[in-house]
Design a protein around this motif. Structure first.
Motif, PDB file in Angstrom:
ATOM      1  N   PHE A  74       0.811  -1.178   0.239  1.00  0.00           N
ATOM      2  CA  PHE A  74       0.354   0.240   0.382  1.00  0.00           C
ATOM      3  C   PHE A  74       0.707   0.611  -0.216  1.00  0.00           C
ATOM      4  CE2 PHE A  74      -3.338  -3.314   1.251  1.00  0.00           C
ATOM      5  CZ  PHE A  74      -3.754  -2.748   0.810  1.00  0.00           C
ATOM      6  N   LEU A  86      -3.248   0.407  -3.028  1.00  0.00           N
ATOM      7  CA  LEU A  86      -2.354  -0.980  -3.805  1.00  0.00           C
ATOM      8  C   LEU A  86      -1.224  -0.914  -4.612  1.00  0.00           C
ATOM      9  CD1 LEU A  86      -4.409  -4.148  -3.421  1.00  0.00           C
ATOM     10  CD2 LEU A  86      -2.619  -3.346  -2.777  1.00  0.00           C
ATOM     11  N   GLU A 151       3.334   2.097   4.111  1.00  0.00           N
ATOM     12  CA  GLU A 151       2.362   0.861   4.257  1.00  0.00           C
ATOM     13  C   GLU A 151       0.779   2.471   4.660  1.00  0.00           C
ATOM     14  OE1 GLU A 151       1.722  -2.540   2.243  1.00  0.00           O
ATOM     15  OE2 GLU A 151       3.233  -3.172   3.774  1.00  0.00           O
ATOM     16  N   PRO A 154      -6.014   0.881   3.842  1.00  0.00           N
ATOM     17  CA  PRO A 154      -7.308   0.991   3.335  1.00  0.00           C
ATOM     18  C   PRO A 154      -7.820   1.366   3.627  1.00  0.00           C
ATOM     19  CG  PRO A 154      -6.541  -1.527   3.197  1.00  0.00           C
ATOM     20  CD  PRO A 154      -5.511  -1.098   4.229  1.00  0.00           C
TER      21      PRO A 154
END
Length: 199
Positions: A74, A86, A151, A154
């Motif tokens: 991510f 992604l 990262e 989400p």
């Protein structure tokens, strides 16, 4: 001189629809130009892809496919979705499952727009994937241009649409669980960090 019987009449006058069918076989329609596209994120879901491309995309799905030498990460914050989205990162020890499409070339610009290519979000990359025991070359996918150092998780909407695409298009069960765990752990770490900050 005898008149010809009805049996000897021209078949095209008797059965005009047959002559049209033969003509269509002799002169096949021009096939629409297409390109292969490997989706690994929200575009794995044909319903969500339809939202951007403006037409149903189920009919363009070839099926689950595997990309070797990459891993998921991510690495980008989507302004539109306000969360991590992604990316694929080269990794010789890993592989990714996704969905292989054969899309009409006329949808190419709309797909670039969805992936924010004109604004420097993602860029096209040509890869090779394996699907149904066959190697597909010159397959388009998209990779993040400016990758985050760490990262970003989400949100729930992106989490769900990615999983829905993976399940709908038949990715392997172990991979779906791996994908679920990756996203879940990112969210858990983020929530723990936020709770510590607010304590």
């Amino acid at each position: 001189m005898s008149t010809p019987s009805s049996d000897s009449q021209d078949s095209s006058t008797q059965f005009p629809h047959l002559s049209r069918a033969v003509l269509s076989i002799q002169q096949p329609l021009q096939q629409e130009p297409t390109f292969y596209y490997f989706a690994y994120g929200s575009c794995m879901c044909p319903v969500d892809l339809k939202r951007s491309l403006g037409e149903k995309t189920h009919k363009y799905v070839i099926g689950p496919a595997t990309l070797k030498g990459y891993r998921l990460s991510f690495n980008r914050k989507s302004v539109l979705r306000n969360c991590g989205v992604l990316d694929v990162v080269p990794d010789p020890t890993s592989s990714i499952e996704g969905v292989l499409y054969r899309l009409p070339l006329r949808l190419s610009d709309a797909l670039d727009e969805r992936e924010e290519v004109p604004r420097g979000g993602y860029r096209r990359e040509m890869i090779e994937v394996r699907a149904h025991g066959r190697l597909y070359k010159n397959v388009r996918t998209y990779v993040v241009v400016e990758k985050l150092v760490k990262e970003l998780p989400p949100n729930d909407w992106y989490f769900n649409v990615v999983l829905r695409g993976a399940v709908t298009c038949g990715l392997s069960e172990p991979y779906v669980w791996k994908l679920f765990n990756h996203m879940h752990q990112l969210q858990q770490r983020h929530w723990q960090t936020e709770s510590l900050r607010s304590a």
